[in-house]
Design a protein around this motif. Structure first.
Motif, short mmCIF file in Angstrom:
data_model
loop_
_atom_site.label_atom_id
_atom_site.label_comp_id
_atom_site.label_asym_id
_atom_site.label_seq_id
_atom_site.Cartn_x
_atom_site.Cartn_y
_atom_site.Cartn_z
N GLY A 207 0.68 -1.56 0.49
CA GLY A 207 0.00 0.23 0.03
C GLY A 207 0.62 1.19 0.02
O GLY A 207 0.28 2.14 0.24
N GLY B 238 -5.08 7.27 5.49
CA GLY B 238 -3.64 6.79 5.11
C GLY B 238 -2.01 7.27 4.74
O GLY B 238 -1.67 5.97 4.17
N THR C 146 -2.55 3.88 -8.05
CA THR C 146 -3.20 3.52 -6.04
C THR C 146 -3.81 2.19 -6.29
O THR C 146 -4.05 1.63 -4.96
N ARG D 152 -1.16 6.09 7.97
CA ARG D 152 -0.91 3.95 7.77
C ARG D 152 1.07 3.64 6.79
O ARG D 152 1.71 2.81 6.93
N ARG D 153 0.81 4.69 5.71
CA ARG D 153 1.61 4.49 4.35
C ARG D 153 3.06 4.87 5.10
O ARG D 153 3.99 4.89 4.76
N THR E 269 -7.25 6.86 -0.86
CA THR E 269 -7.38 6.53 -0.91
C THR E 269 -8.12 5.42 0.45
O THR E 269 -8.94 4.70 0.31
N ARG E 270 -7.16 5.63 1.32
CA ARG E 270 -7.77 5.11 2.69
C ARG E 270 -8.03 5.56 3.94
O ARG E 270 -6.82 6.70 3.75
N GLN F 277 -2.76 -1.72 -5.69
CA GLN F 277 -1.72 -3.25 -4.98
C GLN F 277 -1.11 -3.83 -5.50
O GLN F 277 -1.11 -4.38 -4.66
#
Length: 544
Positions: free
Chosen positions: A103, A113, A160, A116-117, A109-110, A162
């Motif tokens: 990811g 995000g 985007t 987390r990224r 898009t999360r 994965q």
């Protein structure tokens, strides 16, 4: 045959088979602090899975192999046809595939995000930093393409995705795509307004033909590139696809690959455009404002990448000293070595804490947070990337002669460590950008002072540093000549505020004493000996 003159003893086991994420207490605490509780369990599970992958012996070997087998340029096929392809070692593709599937291009898009990224990027950088370049540029291209809804609808699902799809095909036929960028030219460097690449409008609205060159174009096997060129209306941003919709190759001439100090697994190229088809992104003459969102995002990745390199260097140093015995005891228990390790550890934790705070500001997206990012990103990019080489070199020294040997992995960190300071604008560019924000956008200083002010009264050294900073900001006469000093102070005060609020007392105490209170020297290992340095070192130890 086995030699009979000696037995091997007192050698440190390799740092493998561990969870790179879970073993990083500063990083796990930052993720827990910045993520919504409803997202936390899923995020921690994902990050821990990536951490175990990153710490595995196999993936660490892939990183070494990708670095030892740099890419090769093939300009022509066996028949003499121009193909302009770059061949990578299989380990490069394995690593890039893992990064995409984790990811590292899907933050936009999360929910949550960016935090987390950011945590994942910091972890993944510790395996092999070169593959972070296409991951970073792909991630950063999304906000630029969103300025054109039609382009965003066409490209964003692939960017985007994965799924790593390495084949050269038209974008609409791919399960996933990667992006690169080309801004600098021979004659201009950071001064992109001096670019000479020209863009001639074609009959179809929004399409152009490019002629010119790019002096640096990383990841030239990407599916698309954002570039700057001179259109009739001025410097403009363009999207250059590698393969056209009918399946033919666009004119994208890879002239040579750069022979770089580090980052050797990643291909950085000189490319030529000669009637190259492109689509305009944004308005003519608005190239820099259009692409600036990409630059801001990649600059934050420079901070994250440097924080990851620093963390890996510190982890290796602490791990070595916890196992290596000398002069009657473990190195980690020797007062002077403990001082060095603790000093490195607080530098690493300060970098990680600041980087994740900025990622959280991206997730928030509010006016106050955007203003903070405007001043904090160039400031953090300036300071954290400058500190990275010093940390890497000192950590290598902790291993003695072993740290100068390639097998230890520390030389690779040392060679990699200056890159993020140079990429996306070197130190002077960042300091000047920070000044530009202060002069032109009054809200940024207020956002910064609100952020650091949350820790006022908690530590007298931080309070004194804020007061001195306000004095410097009150006198902007001739400020350009002292812009680096101002950027350093802004970064240190922001790091100090974050650590005082969120780090364990022993970490915040050591940082404020050495970085804000003047009780530290110009080299690592000069912390006040009265501090709780053993706890600082233990916190940095890479034990899950």
């Amino acid at each position: 045959m086995t030699g009979s003159t000696h037995t091997v003893s007192n050698q440190v086991p390799p740092l493998v088979g561990y969870d790179v994420f879970a073993a990083d207490r500063a990083l796990t605490a930052a993720v827990e602090r910045h993520l919504d509780p409803d997202l936390l369990d899923e995020a921690l599970s994902e990050l821990s899975g990536l951490g175990r992958t990153s710490g595995s012996a196999q993936v660490q070997e892939w990183g070494a192999q990708a670095n030892e087998n740099p890419p090769r340029l093939r300009t022509h096929d066996r028949y003499g046809n121009r193909i302009d392809e770059v061949e990578f070692h299989p380990s490069w593709h394995r690593l890039l595939g893992k990064g995409v599937s984790a990811g590292l291009t899907a933050a936009w898009t999360r929910p949550g995000g960016h935090v987390r990224r950011a945590a994942a990027f910091l972890v993944w950088t510790q395996v092999e930093a070169g593959n972070g370049c296409p991951l970073s540029m792909t991630h950063a291209a999304v906000p630029v393409l969103r300025t054109d809804p039609e382009l965003a609808a066409e490209w964003e699902p692939q960017l985007t995705s994965q799924v790593y799809d390495r084949d050269l095909r038209p974008a609409h036929l791919k399960a996933g795509a990667l992006f690169g960028m080309g801004m600098t030219e021979k004659q201009g460097g950071s001064d992109v307004r001096a670019n000479t690449t020209s863009a001639r409008p074609l009959a179809e609205d929004g399409t152009y033909e490019l002629t010119g060159h790019k002096w640096f174009c990383s990841a030239p096997m990407s599916d698309g590139f954002l570039v700057l060129a001179q259109a009739p209306g001025g410097l403009t941003c363009f999207l250059v696809p590698r393969v056209l919709e009918d399946g033919t190759r666009n004119v994208f001439l890879v002239q040579r690959l750069k022979d770089k100090l580090g980052n050797r697994s990643n291909a950085s190229a000189e490319v030529e455009f000669d009637g190259t088809w492109a689509r305009r992104v944004g308005e003519e003459g608005r190239g820099v404002p259009t692409i600036i969102e990409m630059v801001a995002a990649t600059r934050l990745d420079c901070v994250l990448g440097s924080a990851g390199l620093m963390r890996q260097a510190v982890a290796q140093a602490v791990h070595h000293c916890a196992h290596r015995a000398a002069f009657g005891g473990k190195l980690v228990d020797k007062p002077l070595m403990r001082n060095v390790l603790a000093d490195l550890a607080i530098e690493s934790e300060a970098a990680t804490t600041l980087a994740l705070r900025l990622a959280a500001a991206y997730d928030d997206g509010g006016e106050q947070e955007r203003a903070l990012l405007r001043i904090a990103v160039p400031t953090a990019k300036y300071w954290v990337t400058k500190r990275c080489p010093a940390v890497a070199v000192e950590a290598a020294e902790c291993l003695g002669g072993n740290g100068y040997v390639e097998e230890s992995g520390l030389p690779r960190l040392v060679r990699e460590s200056p890159l993020n300071s140079i990429w996306e604008g070197a130190g002077n560019v960042q300091a000047l950008d920070m000044l530009r924000a202060l002069r032109r956008e009054p809200g940024v200083l207020d956002a910064y002072l609100r952020e650091v002010g949350q820790a006022r009264g908690a530590d007298h050294r931080l309070d004194g540093a804020i007061k001195n900073l306000l004095t410097e900001l009150a006198d902007l006469e001739g400020v350009e000549g002292r812009a680096r000093r101002l950027a350093e102070r802004l970064a240190l005060v922001l790091q100090g505020s974050l650590l005082v609020r969120f780090a364990p007392p022993e970490v915040a105490d050591a940082f404020c004493a050495a970085r804000l209170g003047g009780d530290g020297g110009a080299v690592f290992g000069t912390l006040p000996h009265t501090l709780d340095l053993a706890s600082v070192v233990e916190r940095a130890r890479p034990v899950s």
